[in-house]
Design an enzyme around this catalytic site. Structure first.
Site, PDB file in Angstrom:
ATOM      1  N   LYS A 192       0.884  -1.169   0.000  1.00 58.43           N
ATOM      2  CA  LYS A 192       0.000   0.000   0.000  1.00 58.43           C
ATOM      3  C   LYS A 192       0.925   1.223   0.000  1.00 58.43           C
ATOM      4  O   LYS A 192       0.862   2.091   0.873  1.00 58.43           O
ATOM      5  CB  LYS A 192      -0.916  -0.065   1.239  1.00 58.43           C
ATOM      6  CG  LYS A 192      -2.022   0.948   1.270  1.00 58.43           C
ATOM      7  CD  LYS A 192      -3.148   0.690   0.268  1.00 58.43           C
ATOM      8  CE  LYS A 192      -4.161   1.817   0.321  1.00 58.43           C
ATOM      9  NZ  LYS A 192      -5.077   1.819  -0.818  1.00 58.43           N
ATOM     10  N   ASP A 248      -2.552 -12.313   5.013  1.00 52.55           N
ATOM     11  CA  ASP A 248      -3.576 -13.032   5.778  1.00 52.55           C
ATOM     12  C   ASP A 248      -4.909 -12.952   5.042  1.00 52.55           C
ATOM     13  O   ASP A 248      -5.592 -13.957   4.805  1.00 52.55           O
ATOM     14  CB  ASP A 248      -3.674 -12.356   7.164  1.00 52.55           C
ATOM     15  CG  ASP A 248      -4.501 -13.159   8.147  1.00 52.55           C
ATOM     16  OD1 ASP A 248      -5.007 -14.225   7.763  1.00 52.55           O
ATOM     17  OD2 ASP A 248      -4.643 -12.706   9.293  1.00 52.55           O
TER      18      ASP A 248
END
Ligand code: NAD
Length: 359
Positions: A192, A248
């Site tokens: 990000k 995850d």
């Protein structure tokens, strides 16, 4: 040299599915020249019952002494009320930390025979074969400081810290590049970087490491776009490397593309490629003891063990081919069963894979 494998069946369906993977490994040892010895130990809730701890000293010692760990699953409602540090799931975190397993490899493979199991259109997912390499020991899950504090106005505020040191990014990136080399030679790093400083540094390190892998095509993608692309056109990906929290979420998303939790293996590796191999599913208490669990995720985890830790890629291929053959013949456990296919139990599926093994 004979390699040692610690076999930790665990709880619920763990022992049922591990037994089938052990049968496959036994056959490879007997007839295909695989040099291994296996030793079994308790882990999770069953270990708690016997030793009052989910990861007893003897189990940890065996895992540390072994070249690889084959794990079933841990957990069960009867242990959910124990103090957090004694719960079965704590054994997994303990093993990962003690064995320094920083790279989690989760393939999402959709066997063409099972394309109808996915919630996505068959043409979007048929033949899907991607690998997510998730960093496992850093990021916001471990960063300090963390906690809940009280602000000046008396309101409480929860906080965690996203942090990655360069060496943590570098080592997991190398694992991902090495894996890409053994596949279609494409690596996508997910971050990000448009918002987070941690991701900016992540990207910088990945680009630096890429100089050592000129044969692998590197791309970068922001995590929000990656989440979208995974359901829009998942076959564009070969290997994805990403941090702990993004990985995850994305690896769960990717596993659901295949629609069959009972089919997906995983590996967690240390710096020397020693690893822990386990299906991605849990102990499935709802079907435990019924002999109906799908053992293929665990059998495919054993194949990953042969590929990544035991350096036996052709035997890994043999297992994967045997699984494919058994599916071709229409054998299905309940979780992947569709009309016209033959429903089988755990042991029958395992036996069929053992019988289908060829060099
Ligand atoms: P789960 O993966 O155990 O089960 C989810 C659903 O998938 C259930 O309906 C189950 O029957 C089915 N399923 C799972 N594996 C299957 C297989 N091999 N064949 C056929 N069907 C299968 O997840 P859950 O129900 O959320 O968790 C149950 C327990 O497992 C909990 O105690 C949880 O903490 C634990 N857990 C352990 C691990 C692990 O050991 N790595 C991972 C996830 C959950």
């Amino acid at each position: 040299m004979t390699k040692k494998i610690a076999v930790l069946p665990g709880d619920g369906i763990g022992p049922e599915v591990v037994a089938e993977a052990v049968k496959v490994l036994e056959r490879l040892r007997r007839d295909f020249g695989l040099k291994i010895e296996m030793e079994t130990a308790l882990v999770g809730g069953t270990a708690y019952e016997a030793h009052k701890h989910p990861l007893p000293e003897a189990t940890l010692k065996l895992a540390k002494q072994s070249d690889a760990v084959l794990l079933g699953a841990v957990g069960g409602t009867q242990w959910d009320t124990l103090p957090r540090e004694l719960r079965p799931e704590k054994a997994l975190l303990g093993l990962r930390a003690e064995l320094k397993l920083f790279a989690n490899l989760r393939p999402a493979i959709l066997y063409p025979q099972l394309a109808s199991a996915s919630t996505l259109k068959p043409e979007v997912v048929a033949g899907l074969d991607l690998l997510i390499v998730r960093e496992l020991t850093g990021d916001i899950y471990f960063g300090e400081p963390r906690g809940v504090r009280t602000l000046a106005n008396g309101e409480r505020q929860g906080f965690n810290t996203m942090a990655y040191a360069e060496h943590e990014v570098e080592r997991v990136t190398r694992v991902a590049f090495e894996a890409a080399r053994k596949r279609r030679k494409k690596l996508c790093s997910v971050d990000k970087a448009n918002v987070l400083e941690t991701s900016g540094l992540w990207r910088e390190v990945v680009i630096r490491v890429a100089r050592d892998y000129p044969d692998v095509e590197l791309s970068h993608m922001h995590v929000d776009n990656a989440a979208m692309q995974l359901v829009r056109a998942p076959k564009q990906f070969d290997v994805i490397v990403t941090g702990n929290i993004f990985g995850d979420i994305l690896s769960d998303e990717a596993s659901m593309l295949t629609g069959s939790i009972g089919m997906l293996p995983s590996a967690s590796l240390d710096a020397a490629n020693k690893g822990m191999y386990e299906p991605i599913h849990g102990s499935a208490p709802d079907i435990a003891g019924k002999g109906i669990a799908n053992p293929l995720a665990t059998i495919l985890s054993a194949a990953m063990m042969l590929r990544y830790t035991l350096s036996e890629p052709s035997l890994a291929d043999s297992i994967e081919r045997a699984v494919s053959k058994v599916l071709d013949r229409g054998l299905r456990t309940g979780d992947i069963h569709t009309d016209g296919m033959r429903k089988v139990g755990t042991a029958e599926m395992g036996n069929a894979v053992v019988a289908a093994l060829e060099k």
